[in-house]
Write an enzyme that holds these catalytic residues in place. Structure first.
Site, PDB file in Angstrom:
ATOM      1  N   THR A  33      45.065  30.672  61.628  1.00 48.72           N
ATOM      2  CA  THR A  33      43.328  30.755  62.022  1.00 48.72           C
ATOM      3  C   THR A  33      42.454  31.308  62.768  1.00 48.72           C
ATOM      4  O   THR A  33      41.087  31.009  62.485  1.00 48.72           O
ATOM      5  CB  THR A  33      42.992  29.196  61.381  1.00 48.72           C
ATOM      6  OG1 THR A  33      44.081  28.345  62.085  1.00 48.72           O
ATOM      7  CG2 THR A  33      43.854  28.866  60.063  1.00 48.72           C
ATOM      8  N   HIS A  62      54.594  27.134  56.064  1.00 44.18           N
ATOM      9  CA  HIS A  62      53.763  27.555  57.216  1.00 44.18           C
ATOM     10  C   HIS A  62      54.757  28.065  58.557  1.00 44.18           C
ATOM     11  O   HIS A  62      54.279  28.285  58.816  1.00 44.18           O
ATOM     12  CB  HIS A  62      53.051  26.224  57.825  1.00 44.18           C
ATOM     13  CG  HIS A  62      52.169  25.538  57.485  1.00 44.18           C
ATOM     14  ND1 HIS A  62      50.668  25.696  57.553  1.00 44.18           N
ATOM     15  CD2 HIS A  62      51.818  23.995  56.550  1.00 44.18           C
ATOM     16  CE1 HIS A  62      50.181  25.599  56.572  1.00 44.18           C
ATOM     17  NE2 HIS A  62      50.714  23.629  56.223  1.00 44.18           N
ATOM     18  N   LYS A  70      54.455  33.871  69.906  1.00 37.54           N
ATOM     19  CA  LYS A  70      52.554  34.367  70.170  1.00 37.54           C
ATOM     20  C   LYS A  70      52.189  35.103  71.846  1.00 37.54           C
ATOM     21  O   LYS A  70      51.015  35.541  71.317  1.00 37.54           O
ATOM     22  CB  LYS A  70      51.576  33.045  70.043  1.00 37.54           C
ATOM     23  CG  LYS A  70      52.076  32.066  69.300  1.00 37.54           C
ATOM     24  CD  LYS A  70      51.530  30.845  69.045  1.00 37.54           C
ATOM     25  CE  LYS A  70      50.961  29.946  67.708  1.00 37.54           C
ATOM     26  NZ  LYS A  70      50.078  29.778  66.795  1.00 37.54           N
ATOM     27  N   LYS A  74      38.262  31.810  63.338  1.00 37.11           N
ATOM     28  CA  LYS A  74      37.261  31.387  63.886  1.00 37.11           C
ATOM     29  C   LYS A  74      36.433  32.227  64.684  1.00 37.11           C
ATOM     30  O   LYS A  74      35.419  32.288  64.393  1.00 37.11           O
ATOM     31  CB  LYS A  74      37.645  30.536  64.613  1.00 37.11           C
ATOM     32  CG  LYS A  74      38.817  28.922  63.781  1.00 37.11           C
ATOM     33  CD  LYS A  74      39.065  28.578  64.707  1.00 37.11           C
ATOM     34  CE  LYS A  74      40.205  27.357  64.078  1.00 37.11           C
ATOM     35  NZ  LYS A  74      41.050  26.506  64.635  1.00 37.11           N
ATOM     36  N   LYS A 104      45.630  29.613  71.819  1.00 29.92           N
ATOM     37  CA  LYS A 104      46.240  28.847  71.177  1.00 29.92           C
ATOM     38  C   LYS A 104      47.864  28.577  71.658  1.00 29.92           C
ATOM     39  O   LYS A 104      47.646  27.660  72.813  1.00 29.92           O
ATOM     40  CB  LYS A 104      46.669  29.661  70.058  1.00 29.92           C
ATOM     41  CG  LYS A 104      47.466  30.698  70.701  1.00 29.92           C
ATOM     42  CD  LYS A 104      47.597  31.837  70.049  1.00 29.92           C
ATOM     43  CE  LYS A 104      47.224  32.957  69.492  1.00 29.92           C
ATOM     44  NZ  LYS A 104      46.059  33.162  67.803  1.00 29.92           N
ATOM     45  N   ARG A 105      47.884  27.539  70.647  1.00 31.08           N
ATOM     46  CA  ARG A 105      49.774  26.816  71.136  1.00 31.08           C
ATOM     47  C   ARG A 105      50.946  27.527  72.076  1.00 31.08           C
ATOM     48  O   ARG A 105      50.028  28.824  71.149  1.00 31.08           O
ATOM     49  CB  ARG A 105      50.395  25.949  70.012  1.00 31.08           C
ATOM     50  CG  ARG A 105      49.300  24.534  69.470  1.00 31.08           C
ATOM     51  CD  ARG A 105      50.456  24.101  68.580  1.00 31.08           C
ATOM     52  NE  ARG A 105      50.820  24.463  67.454  1.00 31.08           N
ATOM     53  CZ  ARG A 105      51.847  25.562  66.995  1.00 31.08           C
ATOM     54  NH1 ARG A 105      53.265  25.323  68.369  1.00 31.08           N
ATOM     55  NH2 ARG A 105      52.748  26.150  67.023  1.00 31.08           N
TER      56      ARG A 105
HETATM   57  C1  LIG Z   1      42.137  26.840  65.025  1.00 29.40           C
HETATM   58  C2  LIG Z   1      43.042  26.257  66.012  1.00 29.40           C
HETATM   59  C3  LIG Z   1      44.425  26.410  65.794  1.00 29.40           C
HETATM   60  C4  LIG Z   1      45.156  27.698  65.875  1.00 29.40           C
HETATM   61  O1  LIG Z   1      45.136  28.775  66.395  1.00 29.40           O
HETATM   62  P1  LIG Z   1      46.202  29.374  66.194  1.00 29.40           P
HETATM   63  O2  LIG Z   1      45.286  31.151  67.076  1.00 29.40           O
HETATM   64  O3  LIG Z   1      45.833  29.758  64.890  1.00 29.40           O
HETATM   65  O4  LIG Z   1      47.367  29.704  66.255  1.00 29.40           O
HETATM   66  C5  LIG Z   1      45.152  25.408  67.346  1.00 29.40           C
HETATM   67  N1  LIG Z   1      44.163  24.590  67.605  1.00 29.40           N
HETATM   68  C6  LIG Z   1      42.868  24.485  68.067  1.00 29.40           C
HETATM   69  C7  LIG Z   1      42.670  23.115  68.660  1.00 29.40           C
HETATM   70  C8  LIG Z   1      42.495  25.205  66.710  1.00 29.40           C
HETATM   71  O5  LIG Z   1      41.119  25.151  66.440  1.00 29.40           O
END
Ligand SMILES: *Cc1c(COP(=O)(O)O)cnc(C)c1O
Length: 816
Positions: free
Chosen positions: A661, A362, A560, A665, A554-555
């Site tokens: 991901t 990953h 990022k 979404k 996101k984190r």
């Molecule tokens: C989808 C998701 C992530 C991943 O987000 P990225 O933008 O791909 O880093 C992290 N935390 C939660 C709660 C998510 O639903």
């Protein structure tokens, strides 16, 4: 699980009368109360059990079907799961949502209020954990027999609070009020050893552990959508032996000593990713990893023996997918079981092991590749160290025979890193022990094979493949965005798209249809009103539902580039003060957690809150720009933000994000992406079309080149007046004093090329604003994003794993 006789069984009907009878009966027998005197928590718990019972019936039939078919099973090992709330999912998957709503209404209660008592299990951190949950959902939907294995953390990662602008970590006691979705299985406890020594007995080596901890399983049900299959996720909780409490100490008033041993054992499943800044924390992490692996392999072997007796078919019946390297100890543990406990010869055991495991990597960041000091490993797992050495010997012999005399190559490929201290390379262990290694997006898999794992890709090119991540359309469209799901189903004439997401393509023809566009915008606006209500209650900030909703969620990590987004916000603020028409009305939403020890990004969170405070209080930009940091990002929060988003920020430095991901979404929900050529953004842009994506920034090759060259961020800042002004604004203390450290990282090394991409990023944002000014154009882009997201379904991801790695056949479960 045996299938009980159908007719005698209650709790399977879906009529209102049956549902109501079961709900009231659960209230009475499980909670000891009646509707007249029940609390909301009572009603919630009883409702959950009522819904759960309908899945239990499917689970019983699933287990029976699996036992009869004796299929190849997929076992998914993951340190994290972000399952999200369960109530609405399970109502929908059992087709009882409307019935439950009506029944509750008849009893004078609102389903929406009760549903708010549902707590998201805090078992994950970010994308890797949510991927695990999406894959389990898609596996069950595809009728593939699967078990997810994980740890049942008492307190999860942490609950994020913002105090005076800064992140504060609080324990996330998610099961405090009881967790109705869990089935504890005390009688299946499994002993896990630690420390001790290796003894030789009749020519066989055997580990004699010094300490034993019990792994107590519980499971949660994982239903498929539109199918009878219910798989499980099995979660292990650490327990001390019932003798561990020291009564004598307690009697003598030494209460802390009395519970010492209990705590030492139970600490193992206390929190996800304990701080690794101390020796205690590092050892605890390694203990957790072995705890997960030992319990899970024991269970996998037990399941195998329920249906088979001959080890030669183990790998035909079993595939174990390692979700990153956290469970990589499973490789030497399976070898230990086969060689030491079941007395197979080494070569046979090694062949079985390799055919059983597959590994998903990953990351690309070399610093994120896990290693463990040999000294710690040896102390905790002395027999496993011997096995790792033996695996390494065979492995390096193979390297030597293929590339004779290449000592450098052998050093690079070794499972052991020698300098500066001897450490075990977990990614190497995972690659060597697996028959398949995959990255999680096209670019990521290519870069893995070209850089991070290049030597292994040269050695075994046939092991390397790509499986691009995906997300569950059930979770992230139907559950998260019921309004949009209803509109889509209306136009596509049914819900077939929920399990065949390519059907969304049918929406493309409607992209320019003004009536459809109008309804599309109404949905988005309603979703923004929901988000605004939540934001107002949580933070006091008022959002305008007609403003462009621009989300960076996101984190937190420097790669990022939350900081790049923040520089944009600061520049917008400056521009708007001079010219109120300089940008479209915009709401910027940040959310995400920072690792507790990652100081640099915690400072960025503080700076964001500092900027938000100033911007939101500035009457000169009122109604034009609003900035909000929404605390405690998790799946529940994502389900609220994602449907409301217009613009999706996917702005990591190219070559750093494995896949992402969140990007999928958001696009699925009609957000348009502003993004770099990184991770799955590339595949997303290819599919939604370059015209429906705002691209900017250096690509991965160029980023690597800039990094190798003589990069001078100071010169960029000096030659770009707007950038210089933004940096000066941070420096002059208007957002809070003392952000010199943040400026230093930008003007010093600027490791993540934030300044190099600043101007291109602002141009992309201006292009986005121009598109937003034309609602017909924007809405068409939004619709096209949703229409072309079919590829990013977790169903497609699971189909790819099935075809390329697992080769596991579906086992349909007959309806009752
Ligand atoms: C989808 C998701 C992530 C991943 O987000 P990225 O933008 O791909 O880093 C992290 N935390 C939660 C709660 C998510 O639903």
């Amino acid at each position: 699980m045996e299938q009980p006789n159908g007719p005698a069984l209650r709790a399977i009907g879906t009529t209102a009368a049956e549902f109501e009878r079961d709900l009231v009966s659960n209230l009475y027998f499980e909670r000891g109360t009646t509707m007249e005197s029940a609390s909301a928590q009572d009603v919630y718990q009883s409702l959950a059990v009522t819904v759960r019972d309908r899945l239990v019936d499917r689970r019983a039939r699933t287990a029976t079907a699996h036992q009869a078919a004796n299929p190849r099973c997929v076992y998914y090992l993951s340190a994290e799961y972000m399952l999200g709330r369960q109530l609405r999912q399970n109502l929908q998957y059992t087709g009882t949502e409307e019935v439950a709503r009506d029944v509750l209404k008849g009893l004078g209660v609102s389903l929406d209020e009760i549903a708010d008592f549902d707590v998201e299990p805090s078992l994950g951190n970010g994308g890797l954990g949510r991927l695990a949950a999406c894959l389990l959902d898609a596996l069950a939907t595809a009728d593939i027999p699967a078990v997810g294995y994980g740890i049942r953390y008492d307190l999860g990662l942490f609950r994020q609070a913002i105090v005076d602008g800064a992140q504060v970590e609080r324990p996330d006691d998610w099961a405090f009020d009881g967790s109705p979705w869990e089935f504890p299985q005390q009688d299946d406890r499994q002993a896990v050893g630690f420390y001790g020594r290796v003894e030789v007995e009749a020519g066989r080596r055997r580990w004699i552990p010094e300490e034993t901890v019990l792994g107590e399983p519980s499971h949660m049900l994982v239903p498929g959508y539109g199918t009878q299959t219910v798989n499980i996720v099995r979660l292990w909780r650490a327990r001390a032996d019932s003798d561990a409490f020291n009564l004598a100490d307690f009697a003598a008033g030494r209460s802390a000593e009395a519970v010492q041993e209990v705590l030492r054992s139970e600490n193992i499943s206390k929190v996800l990713y304990p701080a690794d800044s101390t020796e205690f924390g590092r050892e605890l992490r390694l203990k957790q990893q072995y705890f997960l692996v030992s319990c899970s392999l024991w269970d996998i072997v037990r399941r195998f023996h329920l249906r088979n007796s001959d080890w030669t078919v183990f790998a035909d019946k079993t595939v174990i997918q390692l979700n990153d390297t956290h469970p990589a100890l499973a490789v030497p543990e399976l070898m230990r079981l086969l060689v030491d406990e079941y007395e197979l010869d080494w070569d046979t055991a090694w062949s079985i092991t390799r055919r059983t495991f597959a590994y998903t990597c990953h990351t690309l960041l070399p610093e994120a590749l896990e290693t463990w000091p040999v000294a710690l490993f040896e102390r905790l797992l002395p027999r496993h160290l011997e096995i790792v050495y033996a695996i390494n010997q065979t492995h390096l012999d193979e390297v030597e025979s293929r590339f004779p005399g290449d000592g450098d190559l052998r050093r690079r490929l070794s499972l052991i890193q020698e300098e500066p201290e001897r450490r075990i390379r977990m990614a190497h262990l995972a690659v060597v022990g697996s028959h398949a290694v995959n990255g999680v997006a096209e670019l990521h898999s290519r870069l893995l094979a070209e850089t991070t794992l290049a030597d292994f890709a040269r050695l075994w090119p046939e092991r390397f493949r790509n499986v691009t991540n995906g997300v569950s359309p059930r979770r992230f469209l139907r559950l998260a965005n019921p309004r949009l799901a209803a509109l889509i189903s209306e136009r596509l004439g049914g819900e077939g798209w929920l399990t065949d997401l390519d059907q969304l393509r049918g929406l493309a023809a409607l992209a320019g249809d003004s009536e459809f566009q109008r309804r599309w915008r109404v949905v988005k606006r309603d979703n923004k009103l929901d988000l605004a209500a939540y934001v107002r209650a949580a933070t006091g900030v008022v959002l305008d539902p007609d403003a462009l909703c621009d989300v960076h969620v996101k984190r937190f990590h420097e790669y990022k580039r939350q900081l790049l987004k923040l520089l944009h916000v600061i520049t917008l603020h400056d521009r708007l003060r001079a010219d109120p028409g300089a940008d479209v009305p915009r709401t910027v939403v940040f959310a995400g957690k920072a690792a507790p020890s990652y100081h640099a990004v915690k400072r960025i969170i503080q700076l964001i809150n500092g900027v938000a405070k100033v911007v939101n209080a500035d009457p000169a930009v009122a109604g034009r720009l609003t900035v909000v940091f929404l605390p405690d990002y998790n799946v529940t929060r994502a389900e609220l933000i994602v449907p409301a988003a217009d613009l999706s920020e996917q702005i990591s430095l190219a070559g750093k994000e494995a896949s992402g991901t969140g990007n999928m979404k958001l696009a699925l929900n009609g957000a348009v992406t502003v993004g770099t050529l990184d991770g799955a953004n590339i595949e997303l842009r290819d599919r939604v079309g370059a015209d429906n994506f705002f691209l900017f920034g250096v690509d991965a090759a160029c980023a690597a080149e800039v990094r190798r060259g003589d990069y001078r961020p100071g010169e960029i800042a000096g030659s770009d007046p707007e950038l210089a002004a933004a940096l000066a604004a941070i420096a002059d203390g208007r957002y809070g004093a003392g952000f010199g450290d943040v400026l230093d990282t930008l003007l010093g090394r600027d490791e993540y090329l934030t300044l190099a991409d600043y101007r291109a990023y602002l141009d992309a944002q201006d292009a986005a604003a121009a598109a937003w000014r034309d609602p017909a154009r924007w809405t068409a882009m939004s619709i096209r994003n949703t229409a072309h997201c079919g590829f990013f379904s977790a169903d497609r991801t699971v189909a790819d794993y099935r075809d390329r790695i697992w080769h596991a056949d579906p086992v349909p479960v007959p309806p009752r």
